[in-house]
Scaffold this motif. Structure first.
Motif, PDB file in Angstrom:
ATOM      1  N   GLY A  42       0.467  59.146   9.783  1.00  0.00           N
ATOM      2  CA  GLY A  42       1.530  57.960   9.915  1.00  0.00           C
ATOM      3  C   GLY A  42       2.452  58.129   8.553  1.00  0.00           C
ATOM      4  O   GLY A  42       3.606  58.061   9.051  1.00  0.00           O
ATOM      5  N   GLN A  43       1.734  58.360   7.542  1.00  0.00           N
ATOM      6  CA  GLN A  43       2.504  58.460   6.362  1.00  0.00           C
ATOM      7  C   GLN A  43       3.652  59.337   6.425  1.00  0.00           C
ATOM      8  O   GLN A  43       4.842  59.462   6.256  1.00  0.00           O
ATOM      9  N   VAL A  44       3.131  60.849   6.888  1.00  0.00           N
ATOM     10  CA  VAL A  44       4.005  61.917   7.222  1.00  0.00           C
ATOM     11  C   VAL A  44       5.063  61.687   8.041  1.00  0.00           C
ATOM     12  O   VAL A  44       6.346  61.766   7.906  1.00  0.00           O
ATOM     13  N   GLU A  45       4.726  60.559   9.268  1.00  0.00           N
ATOM     14  CA  GLU A  45       5.577  60.510  10.006  1.00  0.00           C
ATOM     15  C   GLU A  45       6.748  59.489   9.668  1.00  0.00           C
ATOM     16  O   GLU A  45       7.779  59.689   9.766  1.00  0.00           O
ATOM     17  N   THR A  46       6.245  58.500   8.840  1.00  0.00           N
ATOM     18  CA  THR A  46       7.017  57.565   8.176  1.00  0.00           C
ATOM     19  C   THR A  46       8.041  58.458   7.225  1.00  0.00           C
ATOM     20  O   THR A  46       9.199  58.102   7.230  1.00  0.00           O
ATOM     21  N   LEU A  47       7.240  59.257   6.450  1.00  0.00           N
ATOM     22  CA  LEU A  47       8.320  60.268   5.612  1.00  0.00           C
ATOM     23  C   LEU A  47       9.272  60.682   6.421  1.00  0.00           C
ATOM     24  O   LEU A  47      10.576  60.936   5.991  1.00  0.00           O
ATOM     25  N   LYS A  48       8.798  61.533   7.307  1.00  0.00           N
ATOM     26  CA  LYS A  48       9.987  62.265   8.363  1.00  0.00           C
ATOM     27  C   LYS A  48      10.895  61.406   8.854  1.00  0.00           C
ATOM     28  O   LYS A  48      12.063  61.818   8.626  1.00  0.00           O
ATOM     29  N   ALA A  49      10.644  60.035   9.447  1.00  0.00           N
ATOM     30  CA  ALA A  49      11.550  59.244   9.797  1.00  0.00           C
ATOM     31  C   ALA A  49      12.355  58.771   8.550  1.00  0.00           C
ATOM     32  O   ALA A  49      13.710  58.673   8.896  1.00  0.00           O
ATOM     33  N   LYS A  50      11.914  58.485   7.454  1.00  0.00           N
ATOM     34  CA  LYS A  50      12.745  58.140   6.448  1.00  0.00           C
ATOM     35  C   LYS A  50      13.851  59.351   6.174  1.00  0.00           C
ATOM     36  O   LYS A  50      14.947  59.156   5.765  1.00  0.00           O
ATOM     37  N   GLU A 168       5.679  69.175   3.133  1.00  0.00           N
ATOM     38  CA  GLU A 168       4.980  68.562   4.405  1.00  0.00           C
ATOM     39  C   GLU A 168       4.340  69.474   5.150  1.00  0.00           C
ATOM     40  O   GLU A 168       3.246  69.331   5.813  1.00  0.00           O
ATOM     41  N   GLU A 169       5.094  70.809   5.391  1.00  0.00           N
ATOM     42  CA  GLU A 169       4.561  71.907   6.036  1.00  0.00           C
ATOM     43  C   GLU A 169       3.123  72.108   5.569  1.00  0.00           C
ATOM     44  O   GLU A 169       2.205  72.277   6.320  1.00  0.00           O
ATOM     45  N   ARG A 170       3.241  72.403   4.195  1.00  0.00           N
ATOM     46  CA  ARG A 170       1.924  72.656   3.438  1.00  0.00           C
ATOM     47  C   ARG A 170       0.916  71.500   3.875  1.00  0.00           C
ATOM     48  O   ARG A 170      -0.417  72.100   4.439  1.00  0.00           O
ATOM     49  N   LEU A 171       0.991  70.459   3.621  1.00  0.00           N
ATOM     50  CA  LEU A 171       0.131  69.337   3.933  1.00  0.00           C
ATOM     51  C   LEU A 171      -0.378  69.491   5.734  1.00  0.00           C
ATOM     52  O   LEU A 171      -1.544  69.252   5.846  1.00  0.00           O
ATOM     53  N   SER A 172       0.380  69.428   6.439  1.00  0.00           N
ATOM     54  CA  SER A 172       0.186  69.346   7.969  1.00  0.00           C
ATOM     55  C   SER A 172      -0.652  70.806   8.036  1.00  0.00           C
ATOM     56  O   SER A 172      -1.897  70.888   8.891  1.00  0.00           O
ATOM     57  N   ARG A 173      -0.632  71.885   7.279  1.00  0.00           N
ATOM     58  CA  ARG A 173      -1.177  73.197   7.502  1.00  0.00           C
ATOM     59  C   ARG A 173      -2.708  72.698   7.185  1.00  0.00           C
ATOM     60  O   ARG A 173      -3.736  72.904   7.644  1.00  0.00           O
ATOM     61  N   ASN A 217       3.185  62.224  -3.314  1.00  0.00           N
ATOM     62  CA  ASN A 217       3.973  61.519  -2.445  1.00  0.00           C
ATOM     63  C   ASN A 217       4.863  60.497  -3.614  1.00  0.00           C
ATOM     64  O   ASN A 217       6.009  60.341  -3.460  1.00  0.00           O
ATOM     65  N   GLN A 218       4.036  60.052  -4.478  1.00  0.00           N
ATOM     66  CA  GLN A 218       4.566  59.167  -5.524  1.00  0.00           C
ATOM     67  C   GLN A 218       5.592  59.856  -6.074  1.00  0.00           C
ATOM     68  O   GLN A 218       6.777  59.199  -6.330  1.00  0.00           O
ATOM     69  N   TYR A 219       5.385  61.245  -6.363  1.00  0.00           N
ATOM     70  CA  TYR A 219       6.573  61.781  -7.152  1.00  0.00           C
ATOM     71  C   TYR A 219       7.805  61.994  -6.236  1.00  0.00           C
ATOM     72  O   TYR A 219       8.944  61.866  -6.804  1.00  0.00           O
ATOM     73  N   LEU A 220       7.450  62.312  -5.156  1.00  0.00           N
ATOM     74  CA  LEU A 220       8.604  62.475  -4.129  1.00  0.00           C
ATOM     75  C   LEU A 220       9.426  60.987  -3.830  1.00  0.00           C
ATOM     76  O   LEU A 220      10.656  61.015  -3.648  1.00  0.00           O
TER      77      LEU A 220
END
Ligand code: ADP
Ligand code: MG
Length: 774
Positions: A42-50, A168-173, A217-220
């Motif tokens: 969900g976080q990734v999704e929101t990030l993606k949306a952002k 994100e790619e790395r995380l999803s992997r 994420n914080q950093y990002l």
């Protein structure tokens, strides 16, 4: 064992319980993990949306920044500029064209000044446009710089976005890996313990990774914040640049307006110029149209001329060509024709020559044949023929038995005539007998063959014999309305000569003479009283001629009539009573026809002697005295001599007594040889003339009955009976004497007797006429 078994079973159960607990734990853990991963997702999704939002925002910002608008505007301006440039170029071209056109016709025209001004204004406008263009170029440069900076910012934004994408790619992997591990753990229950342990370890690791990603994420998020800061700054910058762009846009609008105005002005001026030009053109056009009209009219005239001339020209050309051809071919043709013509002519000449030779040969043979035939005919018929002509009963014969008709004819035989004499019918046979109703024409028909033979060179004598009043003169001379043999013979000669004129040349001449009391007188001479002599030709030809006998050449019937009249007048001048005189003298008309055959050169001479003899009536010796007796003796002598000569000729005696009378001597040539003689015996049918008629017919029969035959017979024949003998043989007849008084003249033509003086002057005038015409 049992115990162990039980122990083992217990152990097993405990283990089973333990496994169950673990399984429960695992399930919980799994759920935990799942929820955690779901959370992460969900976080990734929101990030993606952002991120998407940010990208959209960037796009929006990018579009809002107006960079594209400025570019568009710039492009528009450039296009406009280009259009203006094109227009200007067209204007310049038009101007140049206009200048070129106007230069020749209106060099010092009033428009030149205006034109120059316009040109100056145009150059000013062009300069202004140039300046505007430079300003525009500056603005373009500025926009370019700003665009470059914007591109840099975009690049940086793109880099950070790429980094985020990578994270994100790395995380999803990793998430996928852990999910796979969980799946493999589930599928391998025997390794569960190990796996559980691994999972425990992994879980720890995952917790750690989560922590790490959370820090990341914080950093990002911090980074995004920073980026937002940058973006805000950039937005501010954009706003300022937008302001600048607005300013620039206003400036551009201003320039555009100015340009529009300049363009409008230019258009106006151009319009004016155009109008001016149009006017000038129109003027020139109208002038040109007028001229053109005149030219057109001229042209139309010329065209019609041309149209009419064209066919003529065509035919002329055609004719000319054909003529040229003919002319070209002519010498050849001519040569050819000449050659063939020459050959043909030569051939024709040759043919004609041959034909001529042949014809000449035939002609000569024909002549000989004719001559032979003629001689044969003469031999058979005799060259002396005797005709009889009976005149009608006339008023002058009186009435009663004396005037009764005593002559009748044979219906079947035109050579026989019967005379009632002393109650007896005496018949006579001649060569031909003409009854009273026979016309002059009919008589001449029988004579004409004789006349024409003189054209062929024969001598012919025609005598009219008979008592006075029997019609001798009527037969020979005739009347004006009904001419006799003399005139008809000459007419026939003329027409015959004309018919032969192509080959023959003829000359016809006439002489007129009278023998009275054995004296020969020229009736056409100046001195009619003069006695002419008959002489032998000095050339020794034996021919006779009468020196001094007048000969008139005649060419027409008019000439003959003049000659006859002259003869009559001359004859009448010399005597007091013409009728009486004419009955006591022989009248001769001598026609000479001389011919020349042009082709052969053959010459012929024929003589036609037309003799009106003196009256044959016997003059009683007892009653006659002096001159009357002398006349009677002379007439008797000459008629007897004529009888003797004819007799001698017909019986072919060696000696013919031509010299016994002037008449026979003069006619010697025309009585001998091939000559032909016709004796026309005239008789009256009246009862009172019976004895004379009888004498005349006896004379005729005797002339005719002289037999033609061998010479030996001639000696046996008695000599020709004299006039006296005729009387004697007939027994004593009442002597018949003409009354000497003029009032009681025998029936004749009843000539009026003019006085000798009148006649002599008339004769002289006729003679003059004759000489001039002859
Ligand atoms: P001659 O000459 O013989 O003395 P003429 O010729 O003078 O005779 O004729 C005497 C008259 O008879 C004339 O008046 C003439 O016209 C007329 N005569 C003679 N013969 C004929 C004829 N055949 N027909 C009509 N009249 C004739
Ligand atoms: Mg007469």
């Amino acid at each position: 064992v049992m115990a162990s078994m039980t122990h083992l079973q217990e152990e097993k159960l405990r283990l089973q319980e333990e496994v169950l607990g673990l399984q429960e734990k695992l399930t919980a853990r799994e759920n935990d993990e799942l929820s955690h991963s779901r959370q992460l997702q969900g976080q990734v999704e929101t990030l993606k949306a952002k991120l998407l939002e940010q990208a959209q925002e960037i796009g929006r910002l990018h579009s809002e920044l107006g960079c594209t608008d400025a570019e568009k505007h710039r492009d528009l301006l450039a296009a406009e500029n280009e259009r203006l440039r094109q227009e200007m170029k067209a204007c310049e071209g038009e101007l140049r064209e206009l200048r070129r056109r106007q230069q020749a016709p209106c060099q010092d025209c009033a428009h030149l000044q205006e034109n120059r001004e316009l040109q100056e204004r145009l150059s000013q406008l062009q300069q202004e446009a140039e300046e505007t263009r430079a300003k525009l170029a500056e603005l373009d440069l500025e926009v370019q710089q700003k665009t470059n900076r914007l591109a840099e910012v975009e690049l940086r934004l793109k880099d950070s976005l790429a980094e985020r994408a990578e994270e994100e790619e790395r995380l999803s992997r990793r998430l996928r890996d852990s999910q796979e591990t969980i799946a493999s753990l589930k599928s391998q229950p025997q390794q569960i313990k190990y796996i559980i342990k691994t999972v425990e370890v992994e879980s720890a690791k995952a917790k750690q990774a989560l922590c790490e990603s959370q820090s990341r994420n914080q950093y990002l998020q911090e980074q995004v914040g920073m980026q937002r800061q940058v973006l805000k700054e950039m937005e501010q910058q954009l706003q300022s640049s937008q302001k600048t762009a607005a300013q620039l846009r206003a400036q551009i609008v201003m320039y555009e307006a100015e340009l529009e105005r300049a363009h409008g002005q230019m258009l106006e001026e151009m319009q004016a110029m155009e109008e001016e030009k149009n006017r000038a053109i129109e003027e020139a056009f109208s002038r040109a149209q007028v001229e053109m009209k005149a030219v057109h009219e001229n042209l139309a005239g010329v065209r019609t001329n041309l149209l009419t001339l064209q066919p003529a020209l065509r035919t002329l050309t055609h004719d000319y060509n054909s003529l040229k051809r003919q002319v070209r071919d002519f010498p050849l043709l001519l040569q050819e024709t000449l050659r063939s013509a020459r050959a043909e002519i030569g051939q024709a000449i040759e043919e004609v020559h041959n034909t001529n030779r042949e014809l000449l040969r035939k002609y000569r043979r024909e002549l000989q044949l004719r001559k032979k035939c003629h001689n044969e005919l003469v031999r058979l018929k005799g060259n002396i023929r005797v005709f009889g002509r009976v005149r009608p009963i006339m008023k002058e014969d009186g009435e009663g038995p004396e005037a009764a008709n005593v002559v009748t004819f044979d219906a079947e035989d035109d050579a026989v005539l019967h005379l009632l004499h002393k109650g007896k019918q005496v018949s006579f046979e001649l060569d031909k007998v003409f009854p009273p109703q026979a016309s002059q024409e009919e008589v001449f028909q029988e004579v004409q063959a004789l006349v024409t033979s003189c054209i062929d060179g024969y001598n012919v004598c025609i005598f009219a014999y008979g008592q006075t009043g029997a019609g001798k003169t009527y037969t020979m001379e005739g009347t004006a309305a009904n001419p006799g043999i003399n005139q008809r013979a000459l007419q026939l000669l003329f027409s015959e000569v004309r018919g032969k004129a192509a080959d023959w040349e003829y000359a016809i001449s006439v002489s007129a003479a009278e023998i009275y009391n054995e004296a020969l007188r020229d009736l056409l001479g100046k001195e009619p009283q003069e006695k002419l002599e008959i002489k032998l030709c000095p050339d020794g030809s034996g021919q006779l001629y009468v020196p001094g006998l007048t000969e008139f050449s005649v060419q027409s019937v008019e000439d003959i009539n003049k000659v006859f009249e002259f003869g009559h007048v001359n004859r009448a001048t010399e005597c007091t009573n013409l009728n009486e005189h004419s009955s006591r003298s022989h009248a001769l008309l001598i026609v000479t026809v001389r011919g020349l055959d042009r082709s052969t050169g053959l010459r012929t001479t024929g003589k036609l002697n037309l003799v009106d003899l003196a009256g044959s009536e016997r003059v009683g010796r007892s009653g006659a005295e002096g001159s009357r007796l002398r006349e009677a003796q002379h007439i008797n002598k000459s008629l007897s001599a004529l009888g003797d000569v004819i007799y001698a000729l017909r019986s072919r005696q060696g000696h013919v007594p031509f010299r016994n009378s002037k008449l026979t001597y003069l006619l010697q040539d025309s009585l001998s040889g091939d000559s032909k003689t016709l004796m026309m015996v005239q008789v009256s049918p009246a009862e009172k003339n019976t004895s004379e008629t009888l004498c005349s017919l006896k004379f005729a029969e005797r002339v005719r009955s002289v037999e033609l035959g061998p010479v030996s017979r001639k000696a046996e024949l008695a000599s020709w009976p004299s006039q006296e003998q005729l009387e004697v043989t007939e027994g004593p007849l009442e002597p018949y004497l003409f009354p000497l008084t003029p009032g009681s003249a025998p029936p004749g033509r009843g000539h009026a007797s003019p006085s000798p003086g009148q006649l002599s002057s008339r004769a002289a005038s006729i003679r003059r006429k004759l000489q001039t015409s002859g």
